[in-house]
Write a protein that holds these residues in place. Structure first.
Motif, PDB file in Angstrom:
ATOM      1  N   ALA A 152       0.822  -1.209   0.000  1.00 59.64           N
ATOM      2  CA  ALA A 152       0.000   0.000   0.000  1.00 59.64           C
ATOM      3  C   ALA A 152       0.856   1.258   0.000  1.00 59.64           C
ATOM      4  N   GLY A 153       1.871   1.302   0.865  1.00 56.11           N
ATOM      5  CA  GLY A 153       2.722   2.481   0.939  1.00 56.11           C
ATOM      6  C   GLY A 153       3.528   2.695  -0.327  1.00 56.11           C
ATOM      7  N   LEU A 154       4.094   1.628  -0.864  1.00 57.35           N
ATOM      8  CA  LEU A 154       4.934   1.766  -2.048  1.00 57.35           C
ATOM      9  C   LEU A 154       4.139   2.117  -3.294  1.00 57.35           C
ATOM     10  N   SER A 155       2.882   1.737  -3.332  1.00 55.98           N
ATOM     11  CA  SER A 155       2.080   2.021  -4.524  1.00 55.98           C
ATOM     12  C   SER A 155       1.836   3.512  -4.710  1.00 55.98           C
ATOM     13  N   GLY A 156       2.040   4.296  -3.661  1.00 56.63           N
ATOM     14  CA  GLY A 156       1.883   5.743  -3.781  1.00 56.63           C
ATOM     15  C   GLY A 156       3.119   6.459  -4.270  1.00 56.63           C
ATOM     16  N   VAL A 157       4.239   5.753  -4.386  1.00 50.65           N
ATOM     17  CA  VAL A 157       5.480   6.357  -4.871  1.00 50.65           C
ATOM     18  C   VAL A 157       5.437   6.434  -6.396  1.00 50.65           C
ATOM     19  N   THR A 158       5.765   7.592  -6.938  1.00 47.19           N
ATOM     20  CA  THR A 158       5.855   7.726  -8.391  1.00 47.19           C
ATOM     21  C   THR A 158       7.247   8.217  -8.777  1.00 47.19           C
ATOM     22  N   MET A 159       7.713   7.720  -9.924  1.00 45.15           N
ATOM     23  CA  MET A 159       9.038   8.075 -10.408  1.00 45.15           C
ATOM     24  C   MET A 159       8.939   8.489 -11.865  1.00 45.15           C
ATOM     25  N   ALA A 160       9.758   9.469 -12.234  1.00 52.20           N
ATOM     26  CA  ALA A 160       9.735  10.005 -13.591  1.00 52.20           C
ATOM     27  C   ALA A 160      10.883   9.429 -14.402  1.00 52.20           C
ATOM     28  N   PRO A 161      10.655   9.204 -15.700  1.00 54.13           N
ATOM     29  CA  PRO A 161      11.708   8.652 -16.555  1.00 54.13           C
ATOM     30  C   PRO A 161      12.583   9.748 -17.153  1.00 54.13           C
ATOM     31  N   VAL A 162      13.741   9.341 -17.666  1.00 55.06           N
ATOM     32  CA  VAL A 162      14.613  10.242 -18.422  1.00 55.06           C
ATOM     33  C   VAL A 162      15.266   9.449 -19.549  1.00 55.06           C
ATOM     34  N   TRP A 163      15.105   9.932 -20.765  1.00 65.13           N
ATOM     35  CA  TRP A 163      15.878   9.414 -21.893  1.00 65.13           C
ATOM     36  C   TRP A 163      17.227  10.130 -21.921  1.00 65.13           C
ATOM     37  N   THR A 164      18.291   9.376 -22.179  1.00 65.26           N
ATOM     38  CA  THR A 164      19.638   9.939 -22.191  1.00 65.26           C
ATOM     39  C   THR A 164      20.339   9.563 -23.490  1.00 65.26           C
ATOM     40  N   LEU A 165      21.066  10.508 -24.050  1.00 62.26           N
ATOM     41  CA  LEU A 165      21.823  10.300 -25.279  1.00 62.26           C
ATOM     42  C   LEU A 165      23.308  10.311 -24.965  1.00 62.26           C
ATOM     43  N   LEU A 166      24.035   9.311 -25.437  1.00 60.57           N
ATOM     44  CA  LEU A 166      25.479   9.215 -25.273  1.00 60.57           C
ATOM     45  C   LEU A 166      26.132   9.468 -26.622  1.00 60.57           C
ATOM     46  N   LEU A 167      27.069  10.418 -26.663  1.00 61.73           N
ATOM     47  CA  LEU A 167      27.694  10.816 -27.916  1.00 61.73           C
ATOM     48  C   LEU A 167      29.213  10.787 -27.801  1.00 61.73           C
ATOM     49  N   ARG A 203      33.342  13.584 -25.732  1.00 55.60           N
ATOM     50  CA  ARG A 203      32.184  12.754 -25.405  1.00 55.60           C
ATOM     51  C   ARG A 203      31.176  13.573 -24.599  1.00 55.60           C
ATOM     52  N   TRP A 204      29.891  13.367 -24.920  1.00 61.09           N
ATOM     53  CA  TRP A 204      28.827  14.122 -24.276  1.00 61.09           C
ATOM     54  C   TRP A 204      27.715  13.192 -23.812  1.00 61.09           C
ATOM     55  N   THR A 205      27.056  13.618 -22.733  1.00 59.68           N
ATOM     56  CA  THR A 205      25.807  13.003 -22.297  1.00 59.68           C
ATOM     57  C   THR A 205      24.722  14.069 -22.333  1.00 59.68           C
ATOM     58  N   VAL A 206      23.609  13.743 -22.964  1.00 64.48           N
ATOM     59  CA  VAL A 206      22.488  14.680 -23.078  1.00 64.48           C
ATOM     60  C   VAL A 206      21.275  14.050 -22.420  1.00 64.48           C
ATOM     61  N   HIS A 207      20.768  14.685 -21.369  1.00 63.65           N
ATOM     62  CA  HIS A 207      19.579  14.211 -20.662  1.00 63.65           C
ATOM     63  C   HIS A 207      18.362  14.993 -21.143  1.00 63.65           C
ATOM     64  N   ALA A 208      17.362  14.290 -21.647  1.00 62.97           N
ATOM     65  CA  ALA A 208      16.105  14.942 -22.002  1.00 62.97           C
ATOM     66  C   ALA A 208      15.335  15.281 -20.726  1.00 62.97           C
ATOM     67  N   THR A 209      14.359  16.140 -20.851  1.00 67.67           N
ATOM     68  CA  THR A 209      13.527  16.471 -19.703  1.00 67.67           C
ATOM     69  C   THR A 209      12.620  15.294 -19.356  1.00 67.67           C
ATOM     70  N   PRO A 210      12.206  15.168 -18.092  1.00 72.74           N
ATOM     71  CA  PRO A 210      11.267  14.110 -17.728  1.00 72.74           C
ATOM     72  C   PRO A 210       9.955  14.190 -18.508  1.00 72.74           C
ATOM     73  N   GLU A 211       9.515  15.414 -18.832  1.00 69.97           N
ATOM     74  CA  GLU A 211       8.256  15.571 -19.556  1.00 69.97           C
ATOM     75  C   GLU A 211       8.353  14.946 -20.954  1.00 69.97           C
ATOM     76  N   TYR A 252      13.054   4.720 -14.364  1.00 75.29           N
ATOM     77  CA  TYR A 252      12.798   5.226 -13.009  1.00 75.29           C
ATOM     78  C   TYR A 252      13.967   6.115 -12.604  1.00 75.29           C
ATOM     79  N   ALA A 253      14.041   7.289 -13.201  1.00 78.15           N
ATOM     80  CA  ALA A 253      15.209   8.150 -13.026  1.00 78.15           C
ATOM     81  C   ALA A 253      15.100   9.080 -11.828  1.00 78.15           C
ATOM     82  N   ARG A 254      13.922   9.671 -11.633  1.00 81.88           N
ATOM     83  CA  ARG A 254      13.795  10.715 -10.616  1.00 81.88           C
ATOM     84  C   ARG A 254      12.528  10.504  -9.796  1.00 81.88           C
TER      85      ARG A 254
END
Length: 300
Positions: A152-167, A203-211, A252-254
Protein backbone atom coordinates in the motif's frame (compact mmCIF):
# COMPACT_ATOMS: atom_id res chain seq x y z
CA UNK A 1 26.75 -12.77 13.80
CA UNK A 2 23.73 -10.60 12.95
CA UNK A 3 22.14 -13.00 10.45
CA UNK A 4 22.31 -13.55 6.72
CA UNK A 5 20.93 -10.65 4.66
CA UNK A 6 20.30 -10.33 0.92
CA UNK A 7 20.57 -6.85 -0.56
CA UNK A 8 18.88 -6.51 -3.93
CA UNK A 9 20.46 -3.67 -5.87
CA UNK A 10 24.09 -2.50 -6.01
CA UNK A 11 23.38 1.21 -6.30
CA UNK A 12 24.13 3.84 -3.69
CA UNK A 13 21.34 2.72 -1.35
CA UNK A 14 22.10 -0.98 -1.53
CA UNK A 15 25.85 -0.63 -1.13
CA UNK A 16 25.43 1.81 1.77
CA UNK A 17 23.22 -0.71 3.57
CA UNK A 18 25.45 -3.67 2.70
CA UNK A 19 28.61 -1.90 3.87
CA UNK A 20 27.08 -1.03 7.26
CA UNK A 21 25.72 -4.55 7.75
CA UNK A 22 28.98 -6.24 6.76
CA UNK A 23 30.98 -3.99 9.08
CA UNK A 24 28.62 -5.02 11.91
CA UNK A 25 29.25 -8.73 11.32
CA UNK A 26 26.32 -9.70 9.09
CA UNK A 27 26.75 -12.20 6.30
CA UNK A 28 25.64 -10.05 3.34
CA UNK A 29 25.14 -10.98 -0.29
CA UNK A 30 24.42 -8.22 -2.81
CA UNK A 31 22.55 -9.07 -6.02
CA UNK A 32 22.33 -6.84 -9.08
CA UNK A 33 20.99 -7.55 -12.56
CA UNK A 34 23.57 -5.36 -14.29
CA UNK A 35 27.25 -5.96 -15.02
CA UNK A 36 28.48 -3.02 -12.99
CA UNK A 37 28.01 -1.17 -9.73
CA UNK A 38 26.44 2.15 -8.86
CA UNK A 39 22.90 1.95 -10.24
CA UNK A 40 22.19 5.39 -11.69
CA UNK A 41 25.78 6.43 -10.96
CA UNK A 42 26.50 4.71 -14.26
CA UNK A 43 29.41 4.74 -16.71
CA UNK A 44 29.35 3.27 -20.22
CA UNK A 45 32.68 2.06 -21.59
CA UNK A 46 33.15 2.83 -25.29
CA UNK A 47 35.99 2.68 -27.81
CA UNK A 48 36.24 6.49 -27.54
CA UNK A 49 36.44 6.42 -23.74
CA UNK A 50 34.05 6.24 -20.77
CA UNK A 51 30.77 8.16 -20.78
CA UNK A 52 28.83 8.86 -17.58
CA UNK A 53 25.20 8.47 -18.55
CA UNK A 54 23.26 8.30 -15.29
CA UNK A 55 22.87 10.75 -12.43
CA UNK A 56 24.89 13.93 -13.14
CA UNK A 57 26.74 13.54 -9.86
CA UNK A 58 26.41 13.90 -6.11
CA UNK A 59 26.74 16.92 -3.79
CA UNK A 60 30.27 17.84 -2.76
CA UNK A 61 29.69 16.99 0.89
CA UNK A 62 28.54 13.49 -0.03
CA UNK A 63 31.34 13.00 -2.55
CA UNK A 64 33.86 13.87 0.17
CA UNK A 65 32.64 10.84 2.13
CA UNK A 66 32.71 8.60 -0.94
CA UNK A 67 35.96 9.84 -2.45
CA UNK A 68 34.65 11.81 -5.43
CA UNK A 69 36.07 14.74 -7.36
CA UNK A 70 34.67 18.04 -8.60
CA UNK A 71 34.27 17.62 -12.35
CA UNK A 72 31.96 20.17 -13.97
CA UNK A 73 31.10 23.83 -13.96
CA UNK A 74 28.01 25.69 -15.07
CA UNK A 75 24.72 24.24 -13.79
CA UNK A 76 26.51 21.40 -12.03
CA UNK A 77 29.23 23.42 -10.27
CA UNK A 78 28.46 21.95 -6.85
CA UNK A 79 28.29 18.33 -8.03
CA UNK A 80 31.02 15.71 -8.03
CA UNK A 81 31.74 12.41 -9.68
CA UNK A 82 34.17 9.53 -9.51
CA UNK A 83 37.17 9.00 -11.75
CA UNK A 84 37.47 7.77 -14.42
CA UNK A 85 33.67 7.29 -14.32
CA UNK A 86 30.76 8.05 -12.00
CA UNK A 87 30.46 4.43 -10.87
CA UNK A 88 33.86 4.76 -9.17
CA UNK A 89 32.14 6.73 -6.41
CA UNK A 90 30.69 3.55 -4.91
CA UNK A 91 33.76 1.34 -5.17
CA UNK A 92 34.93 2.05 -1.60
CA UNK A 93 31.53 0.88 -0.34
CA UNK A 94 31.79 -2.33 -2.37
CA UNK A 95 35.26 -3.39 -1.26
CA UNK A 96 35.22 -6.88 0.25
CA UNK A 97 31.49 -7.46 -0.24
CA UNK A 98 30.02 -10.60 -1.79
CA UNK A 99 28.41 -9.12 -4.91
CA UNK A 100 26.61 -11.30 -7.46
CA UNK A 101 26.37 -9.32 -10.69
CA UNK A 102 24.13 -10.17 -13.63
CA UNK A 103 21.71 -11.88 -11.25
CA UNK A 104 18.12 -10.69 -11.47
CA UNK A 105 16.04 -11.62 -8.44
CA UNK A 106 12.56 -12.53 -9.69
CA UNK A 107 10.81 -13.93 -6.61
CA UNK A 108 10.70 -13.62 -2.85
CA UNK A 109 8.95 -16.24 -0.76
CA UNK A 110 8.66 -16.73 2.97
CA UNK A 111 9.61 -20.23 4.08
CA UNK A 112 10.35 -21.84 7.42
CA UNK A 113 13.44 -20.13 8.75
CA UNK A 114 13.61 -17.17 6.43
CA UNK A 115 13.15 -15.87 2.90
CA UNK A 116 13.83 -17.88 -0.24
CA UNK A 117 14.98 -15.96 -3.29
CA UNK A 118 14.61 -17.05 -6.90
CA UNK A 119 16.34 -15.53 -9.89
CA UNK A 120 15.16 -15.06 -13.46
CA UNK A 121 17.28 -17.99 -14.67
CA UNK A 122 15.51 -20.42 -12.36
CA UNK A 123 18.55 -21.03 -10.19
CA UNK A 124 18.63 -20.81 -6.40
CA UNK A 125 20.32 -17.69 -4.96
CA UNK A 126 19.71 -19.05 -1.47
CA UNK A 127 17.73 -18.45 1.68
CA UNK A 128 18.21 -15.44 3.93
CA UNK A 129 17.12 -14.19 7.33
CA UNK A 130 16.39 -10.76 5.92
CA UNK A 131 16.01 -9.02 2.58
CA UNK A 132 16.65 -5.40 1.65
CA UNK A 133 15.14 -4.23 -1.63
CA UNK A 134 17.29 -1.30 -2.79
CA UNK A 135 15.65 -0.93 -6.19
CA UNK A 136 13.12 1.55 -7.64
CA UNK A 137 9.76 1.38 -5.90
CA UNK A 138 7.89 -0.13 -8.90
CA UNK A 139 10.48 -2.93 -9.10
CA UNK A 140 10.22 -3.52 -5.36
CA UNK A 141 6.44 -3.75 -5.66
CA UNK A 142 6.80 -6.48 -8.26
CA UNK A 143 8.66 -8.61 -5.69
CA UNK A 144 6.32 -7.91 -2.77
CA UNK A 145 3.28 -9.93 -3.79
CA UNK A 146 3.83 -12.19 -0.80
CA UNK A 147 4.27 -9.21 1.56
CA UNK A 148 0.96 -7.34 1.22
CA UNK A 149 1.48 -5.13 4.28
CA UNK A 150 4.19 -3.25 2.32
CA UNK A 151 2.45 -2.75 -0.99
CA UNK A 152 0.00 0.00 0.00
CA UNK A 153 2.72 2.48 0.94
CA UNK A 154 4.93 1.77 -2.05
CA UNK A 155 2.08 2.02 -4.52
CA UNK A 156 1.88 5.74 -3.78
CA UNK A 157 5.48 6.36 -4.87
CA UNK A 158 5.86 7.73 -8.39
CA UNK A 159 9.04 8.07 -10.41
CA UNK A 160 9.74 10.01 -13.59
CA UNK A 161 11.71 8.65 -16.55
CA UNK A 162 14.61 10.24 -18.42
CA UNK A 163 15.88 9.41 -21.89
CA UNK A 164 19.64 9.94 -22.19
CA UNK A 165 21.82 10.30 -25.28
CA UNK A 166 25.48 9.22 -25.27
CA UNK A 167 27.69 10.82 -27.92
CA UNK A 168 31.32 10.47 -28.99
CA UNK A 169 33.08 12.55 -31.67
CA UNK A 170 36.37 11.57 -33.29
CA UNK A 171 37.24 15.20 -34.03
CA UNK A 172 36.61 18.27 -31.87
CA UNK A 173 33.22 19.92 -32.41
CA UNK A 174 34.31 23.38 -31.32
CA UNK A 175 31.83 23.43 -28.43
CA UNK A 176 33.06 24.66 -25.07
CA UNK A 177 33.65 21.74 -22.73
CA UNK A 178 31.30 22.82 -20.00
CA UNK A 179 27.89 21.74 -18.76
CA UNK A 180 24.99 23.35 -20.60
CA UNK A 181 21.34 23.83 -19.77
CA UNK A 182 19.67 23.33 -23.16
CA UNK A 183 16.27 24.70 -24.25
CA UNK A 184 13.27 22.47 -23.58
CA UNK A 185 12.97 19.58 -24.23
CA UNK A 186 16.67 18.82 -24.60
CA UNK A 187 17.46 19.30 -20.92
CA UNK A 188 21.07 19.06 -19.73
CA UNK A 189 24.29 18.38 -21.68
CA UNK A 190 27.43 17.25 -19.87
CA UNK A 191 30.91 16.87 -21.42
CA UNK A 192 33.24 14.12 -20.20
CA UNK A 193 36.29 16.26 -21.09
CA UNK A 194 35.31 18.69 -18.31
CA UNK A 195 36.25 16.02 -15.76
CA UNK A 196 39.73 16.03 -14.18
CA UNK A 197 42.12 13.65 -15.93
CA UNK A 198 39.93 13.11 -18.99
CA UNK A 199 41.48 13.44 -22.45
CA UNK A 200 41.07 12.08 -25.94
CA UNK A 201 37.85 12.02 -27.93
CA UNK A 202 35.08 14.47 -27.18
CA UNK A 203 32.18 12.75 -25.40
CA UNK A 204 28.83 14.12 -24.28
CA UNK A 205 25.81 13.00 -22.30
CA UNK A 206 22.49 14.68 -23.08
CA UNK A 207 19.58 14.21 -20.66
CA UNK A 208 16.11 14.94 -22.00
CA UNK A 209 13.53 16.47 -19.70
CA UNK A 210 11.27 14.11 -17.73
CA UNK A 211 8.26 15.57 -19.56
CA UNK A 212 9.59 14.70 -23.01
CA UNK A 213 10.87 11.36 -21.74
CA UNK A 214 7.46 10.39 -20.35
CA UNK A 215 5.73 11.29 -23.61
CA UNK A 216 8.13 9.21 -25.68
CA UNK A 217 8.97 6.55 -23.10
CA UNK A 218 8.29 3.53 -25.31
CA UNK A 219 10.29 4.67 -28.33
CA UNK A 220 12.68 2.21 -29.91
CA UNK A 221 16.17 3.06 -28.63
CA UNK A 222 17.50 3.85 -32.10
CA UNK A 223 14.59 6.20 -32.80
CA UNK A 224 15.02 7.86 -29.41
CA UNK A 225 18.72 8.43 -30.17
CA UNK A 226 17.83 10.05 -33.49
CA UNK A 227 15.28 12.40 -31.96
CA UNK A 228 17.59 13.34 -29.10
CA UNK A 229 20.39 14.05 -31.58
CA UNK A 230 18.08 16.35 -33.55
CA UNK A 231 17.31 18.27 -30.35
CA UNK A 232 21.01 18.49 -29.49
CA UNK A 233 21.85 19.84 -32.95
CA UNK A 234 19.06 22.41 -32.78
CA UNK A 235 20.21 23.61 -29.37
CA UNK A 236 23.98 23.72 -30.04
CA UNK A 237 24.37 24.11 -33.80
CA UNK A 238 26.82 21.21 -33.97
CA UNK A 239 26.92 19.75 -37.48
CA UNK A 240 29.47 16.99 -37.04
CA UNK A 241 28.26 13.40 -37.19
CA UNK A 242 29.06 11.47 -33.99
CA UNK A 243 31.21 8.36 -34.25
CA UNK A 244 29.36 6.91 -31.27
CA UNK A 245 25.66 7.45 -30.58
CA UNK A 246 23.48 5.42 -28.25
CA UNK A 247 20.45 6.13 -26.11
CA UNK A 248 19.60 4.83 -22.66
CA UNK A 249 16.12 4.79 -21.13
CA UNK A 250 16.07 5.41 -17.39
CA UNK A 251 12.51 4.30 -16.70
CA UNK A 252 12.80 5.23 -13.01
CA UNK A 253 15.21 8.15 -13.03
CA UNK A 254 13.79 10.71 -10.62
CA UNK A 255 11.48 10.70 -7.65
CA UNK A 256 8.22 12.54 -8.30
CA UNK A 257 6.22 11.51 -5.19
CA UNK A 258 8.32 10.03 -2.36
CA UNK A 259 7.30 7.51 0.28
CA UNK A 260 7.78 10.07 3.03
CA UNK A 261 9.87 7.80 5.30
CA UNK A 262 13.41 6.42 5.09
CA UNK A 263 12.12 2.96 4.17
CA UNK A 264 9.17 0.59 4.20
CA UNK A 265 9.23 -2.67 6.17
CA UNK A 266 7.08 -5.70 6.84
CA UNK A 267 5.64 -6.45 10.28
CA UNK A 268 8.68 -8.16 11.75
CA UNK A 269 11.25 -6.07 9.91
CA UNK A 270 12.74 -8.94 7.95
CA UNK A 271 11.94 -7.35 4.58
CA UNK A 272 12.66 -3.69 3.86
CA UNK A 273 12.53 -1.53 0.76
CA UNK A 274 14.16 1.83 0.22
CA UNK A 275 16.06 4.15 -2.06
CA UNK A 276 16.24 7.84 -2.86
CA UNK A 277 12.53 7.49 -3.71
CA UNK A 278 11.76 6.98 -0.02
CA UNK A 279 12.64 10.58 0.83
CA UNK A 280 13.16 12.53 -2.39
CA UNK A 281 15.25 12.93 -5.53
CA UNK A 282 18.75 13.44 -4.08
CA UNK A 283 21.72 11.10 -3.81
CA UNK A 284 21.88 11.97 -0.12
CA UNK A 285 18.35 10.54 0.22
CA UNK A 286 19.65 7.25 -1.17
CA UNK A 287 22.39 7.13 1.45
CA UNK A 288 20.02 8.05 4.28
CA UNK A 289 17.64 5.28 3.24
CA UNK A 290 20.42 2.69 3.04
CA UNK A 291 21.71 3.60 6.48
CA UNK A 292 18.21 3.52 7.95
CA UNK A 293 17.53 0.01 6.65
CA UNK A 294 20.84 -1.30 7.97
CA UNK A 295 20.28 0.24 11.39
CA UNK A 296 16.74 -1.11 11.54
CA UNK A 297 18.03 -4.63 10.90
CA UNK A 298 20.83 -4.31 13.46
CA UNK A 299 18.44 -3.02 16.12
CA UNK A 300 16.15 -6.06 15.88
Amino acid sequence: MQGRVAVIGAGLTGLTAARRLADAGCAVVVFDKSRGLGGRLATRRTALGPIDHGAPGVPQELAALLGGHVWADGPQAARCSGLPGASALVRPLAEGLDIRKETEIASLERVAGGWQLGDSDGTDPGMFDGVILAVPAPQALALLGTVPEMTAGLSGVTMAPVWTLLLGFEAPTGMAQKAMDLPFPAGLALPMLAKPGQSGAERWTVHATPEWSATWLELDKAEAAGRLMEMFRAATGVSQQPAYMQSHRWRYARTASPLGAPCAANTDGTVMAGGDWALGPLASHAVTSGKAMAERWLSR
